[in-house]
Design a protein around this motif. Sequence first.
Motif, mmCIF file in Angstrom:
data_model
loop_
_atom_site.group_PDB
_atom_site.id
_atom_site.type_symbol
_atom_site.label_atom_id
_atom_site.label_comp_id
_atom_site.label_asym_id
_atom_site.label_seq_id
_atom_site.Cartn_x
_atom_site.Cartn_y
_atom_site.Cartn_z
ATOM 1 N N TYR A 210 -1.884 -5.050 -13.077
ATOM 2 C CA TYR A 210 -1.223 -5.072 -14.206
ATOM 3 C C TYR A 210 -0.747 -3.715 -14.830
ATOM 4 N N VAL A 211 -1.179 -2.639 -14.185
ATOM 5 C CA VAL A 211 -0.847 -1.275 -14.721
ATOM 6 C C VAL A 211 0.783 -1.184 -14.502
ATOM 7 N N PRO A 212 1.586 -0.656 -15.487
ATOM 8 C CA PRO A 212 3.172 -0.714 -15.070
ATOM 9 C C PRO A 212 3.379 0.813 -14.184
ATOM 10 N N ILE A 213 3.035 0.470 -12.976
ATOM 11 C CA ILE A 213 3.385 1.869 -11.960
ATOM 12 C C ILE A 213 3.977 1.060 -10.882
ATOM 13 N N GLU A 214 4.725 1.993 -10.087
ATOM 14 C CA GLU A 214 5.469 1.688 -8.748
ATOM 15 C C GLU A 214 4.541 0.730 -8.053
ATOM 16 N N PRO A 215 4.934 -0.335 -7.617
ATOM 17 C CA PRO A 215 4.361 -1.337 -6.702
ATOM 18 C C PRO A 215 3.812 -0.814 -5.421
ATOM 19 N N ALA A 216 4.319 0.126 -4.841
ATOM 20 C CA ALA A 216 3.707 0.376 -3.799
ATOM 21 C C ALA A 216 2.343 1.379 -3.928
ATOM 22 N N THR A 217 2.371 2.058 -5.112
ATOM 23 C CA THR A 217 1.265 2.985 -5.731
ATOM 24 C C THR A 217 0.160 2.057 -6.100
ATOM 25 N N ARG A 218 0.474 0.787 -6.798
ATOM 26 C CA ARG A 218 -0.494 -0.198 -7.251
ATOM 27 C C ARG A 218 -1.146 -0.742 -5.932
ATOM 28 N N ASN A 219 -0.294 -1.027 -4.687
ATOM 29 C CA ASN A 219 -0.807 -1.582 -3.547
ATOM 30 C C ASN A 219 -1.801 -0.700 -2.938
ATOM 31 N N LEU A 220 -1.295 0.614 -2.883
ATOM 32 C CA LEU A 220 -2.226 1.379 -2.276
ATOM 33 C C LEU A 220 -3.462 1.789 -3.105
ATOM 34 N N ILE A 221 -3.434 1.815 -4.353
ATOM 35 C CA ILE A 221 -4.792 2.150 -5.212
ATOM 36 C C ILE A 221 -5.771 0.725 -5.085
ATOM 37 N N ALA A 222 -4.998 -0.492 -4.983
ATOM 38 C CA ALA A 222 -6.040 -1.598 -4.616
ATOM 39 C C ALA A 222 -6.498 -1.530 -3.445
ATOM 40 N N THR A 223 -5.770 -1.053 -2.539
ATOM 41 C CA THR A 223 -6.391 -1.226 -1.151
ATOM 42 C C THR A 223 -7.307 -0.210 -0.718
ATOM 43 N N VAL A 224 -7.233 1.065 -1.351
ATOM 44 C CA VAL A 224 -8.254 2.086 -1.192
ATOM 45 C C VAL A 224 -9.401 1.709 -2.061
ATOM 46 N N LEU A 225 -9.271 0.786 -3.077
ATOM 47 C CA LEU A 225 -10.527 0.659 -3.826
ATOM 48 C C LEU A 225 -11.301 -0.710 -3.179
ATOM 49 N N PHE A 226 -10.485 -1.430 -2.789
ATOM 50 C CA PHE A 226 -11.067 -2.463 -1.987
ATOM 51 C C PHE A 226 -11.876 -2.031 -0.553
ATOM 52 N N ILE A 227 -11.383 -1.201 -0.111
ATOM 53 C CA ILE A 227 -11.981 -0.373 1.331
ATOM 54 C C ILE A 227 -13.210 0.164 0.984
ATOM 55 N N VAL A 228 -13.380 1.119 -0.258
ATOM 56 C CA VAL A 228 -14.236 2.148 -0.793
ATOM 57 C C VAL A 228 -15.347 0.975 -0.884
ATOM 58 N N PHE A 229 -15.016 -0.111 -1.937
ATOM 59 C CA PHE A 229 -16.326 -1.192 -2.319
ATOM 60 C C PHE A 229 -16.894 -1.990 -1.044
ATOM 61 N N ALA A 230 -15.778 -2.259 -0.161
ATOM 62 C CA ALA A 230 -16.256 -3.212 1.122
ATOM 63 C C ALA A 230 -17.203 -2.021 1.823
ATOM 64 N N ILE A 231 -16.891 -1.043 1.799
ATOM 65 C CA ILE A 231 -17.804 0.035 2.756
ATOM 66 C C ILE A 231 -19.460 -0.174 2.228
ATOM 67 N N LEU B 124 -7.845 -8.775 4.378
ATOM 68 C CA LEU B 124 -7.428 -8.468 2.756
ATOM 69 C C LEU B 124 -6.989 -7.068 2.325
ATOM 70 N N PRO B 125 -7.380 -5.836 2.894
ATOM 71 C CA PRO B 125 -6.929 -4.824 2.306
ATOM 72 C C PRO B 125 -5.417 -4.614 3.194
ATOM 73 N N PHE B 126 -5.294 -4.998 4.505
ATOM 74 C CA PHE B 126 -3.942 -5.401 5.016
ATOM 75 C C PHE B 126 -2.895 -6.069 4.044
ATOM 76 N N LEU B 127 -3.318 -7.083 3.347
ATOM 77 C CA LEU B 127 -2.553 -8.036 2.612
ATOM 78 C C LEU B 127 -2.394 -7.218 1.318
ATOM 79 N N LEU B 128 -3.398 -6.492 0.575
ATOM 80 C CA LEU B 128 -3.286 -5.723 -0.612
ATOM 81 C C LEU B 128 -2.426 -4.871 -0.451
ATOM 82 N N TYR B 129 -2.322 -4.058 0.769
ATOM 83 C CA TYR B 129 -1.262 -2.920 1.037
ATOM 84 C C TYR B 129 0.045 -3.350 1.003
ATOM 85 N N ASP B 130 0.117 -4.366 1.790
ATOM 86 C CA ASP B 130 1.659 -5.121 1.937
ATOM 87 C C ASP B 130 2.705 -4.208 2.327
#
Length: 188
Positions: free
Chosen positions: A25-46, A138-144
């Motif tokens: 929901y943050v107004p930033i570039e979609p690729a950047t949103r995807n990358l941030i969500a992916t990194v967050l998911f991976i860090v928290f999944a670890i 899930l992170p693969f799909l978040l990265y898109d």
Amino acid sequence: MFWTMPTLMTWTRIVAIPLIVGVFYVPIEPATRNLIATVLFIVFAITDWLDGYLARKLGQVSAFGAFLDPVADKFLVCASLLVLVHLQRADVFAALIIIGREIAISALREWMAQIGASKSVAVHMLGKVKTAVQMVALPFLLYDGTLPGGLDTRVWGHWLLWLAVVLTVWSMVHYLQKALPEIRARVR
């Protein structure tokens, strides 16, 4: 045992949910949103692996931690699936099967614990493999997108999610078969 390092790490997975959802929901570039969500998911999944490792290593295994750990995992997976369905990156039926199984098996485990038969539905390797496949899909799909080397995370994420669905159903059948003798004994 409420504020040990392993338990705090488990709490971070629950705290991560609004962060992962909110980034879309943050107004930033979609690729950047995807990358941030992916990194967050991976860090928290670890932290899922790390908190269990630390609890055993530091002798801080607790009943509360054993309760909270799978709850945090389920929240993280379910929230991510719902985001992916909303973004039209995951099939709603795949999400329903995975989320439905989590609810059903959690209820089964709770009931089996109440009747003193929790060992019959203890975590099985099949459930661990299912979780591992989900945690890659899930992170693969978040990265898109496409990773260096040409790996298309959309395609791989899609197939891995459906593999997770198959493993989800298979593991649910396994747990139900293990519980069936106790269920039959209580129904009579």
